[in-house]
Enzyme design. Structure first.
Site, PDB file in Angstrom:
ATOM      1  N   ASP A   1      -5.109   9.321   8.961  1.00  7.70           N
ATOM      2  CA  ASP A   1      -3.685   8.853   9.413  1.00  7.70           C
ATOM      3  C   ASP A   1      -3.107   9.196  11.291  1.00  7.70           C
ATOM      4  OD1 ASP A   1      -2.911   7.478   7.207  1.00  7.70           O
ATOM      5  OD2 ASP A   1      -2.573   9.784   6.496  1.00  7.70           O
TER       6      ASP A   1
ATOM      7  N   GLU B   1       1.442  -0.965   0.228  1.00  6.66           N
ATOM      8  CA  GLU B   1      -0.105  -0.472   0.186  1.00  6.66           C
ATOM      9  C   GLU B   1       0.751   1.000   0.017  1.00  6.66           C
ATOM     10  OE1 GLU B   1      -3.078   2.040   3.256  1.00  6.66           O
ATOM     11  OE2 GLU B   1      -2.963  -0.099   2.705  1.00  6.66           O
TER      12      GLU B   1
END
Length: 259
Positions: free
Chosen positions: A57, A46
């Protein structure tokens, strides 16, 4: 058949996907790291596209993205970096990022370039389902790109089925409703993972967020087809300066190979 589908057909269990930020620790190392990840045992990668406001995130990946942006990594530079990378890397590559920079680049242009250089799929957590169905699904299909939706422990069964139906390649099961990097307590979510398994979903399932090591990876694999590790891999660069040796050592610490 896409590379992602072929992977799951060939290896339906214990899939190890590693998240790496494009342009971190430096742009020149990006493809070298992809190659080292594959050579060390990663089944899929990824590749994060750095963005200034990455909602999903945690602080470690946010910081890696900030460094990558300071290093000059943009979507245009990413595609330039990935030019001809398929001569060195054969595992599936999924780009993970956010809609704003993709839309600025041009969604159709982005998909065309991603497909041209050899990218296999996209994860865009802030792309709403309605817009996906109405506008973007056809573009992705036109360029042969898989698209992966995320589900969480709070996602209703009806919506899980909906997101599974819209996804291709695999379904991303977030271990908890938090940002990346939070330590996952997978056993506490056992009911959620069992539910996913019992729903007979169309797609294989990978568990992500908070999985950091061999023990966490093996536990996740008891609940799903495999797992995604990101923050712990990014953190490993903080301790060692040699990015390729760091990459090899980290993956082998998870797979147990080369020990």
């Amino acid at each position: 058949m896409s590379r992602i589908s072929e992977l799951f057909q060939r290896k339906p269990a214990n899939i190890l996907s590693i998240y790496s930020t494009a342009g971190y620790p430096n742009p020149e190392a990006t493809v070298d790291i992809l190659e080292a990840l594959e050579q060390s045992g990663a089944d899929m990668i990824e590749l994060g596209m750095p963005y200034s406001d990455p909602l999903a995130d945690g602080p470690v990946i946010q910081e890696a993205g900030s460094v990558a942006i300071a290093n000059g990594m943009t979507i245009a530079r990413l595609f330039s970096t990935l030019e001809n990378f398929r001569s060195r890397v054969s595992v599936p590559i999924v780009l993970m990022g956010y809609m704003n920079p993709v839309l600025q680049y041009g969604f159709e242009k982005f998909c065309a370039e991603a497909a041209r250089v050899g990218v296999d799929g996209l994860i865009l957590p802030d792309l709403p389902v309605y817009e996906f169905e109405k506008e973007y699904s056809a573009i992705l299909n036109r360029h042969g790109l898989d698209f992966v939706f995320m589900v969480t422990p709070e996602t209703s069964p009806e919506r899980i089925h909906k997101l599974d139906e819209l996804s291709s390649g695999f379904l991303y099961a977030v271990s908890s409703s938090s940002t990346t990097g939070q330590k996952a307590t997978l056993d506490e979510r056992a009911g959620y993972f069992r539910q996913l398994k019992e729903m007979r979903l169309k797609n294989p399932v990978l568990i992500g967020f908070g999985i950091r090591d061999k023990a966490g990876f093996e536990k996740a694999c008891t609940y799903a087809n495999g797992a995604i590790i990101g923050t712990a891999f990014i953190q490993s660069f903080e301790k060692e300066k040699d990015s390729l040796e760091t990459t090899r050592a980290f993956v082998r610490s998870v797979t147990g190979e080369g020990k």
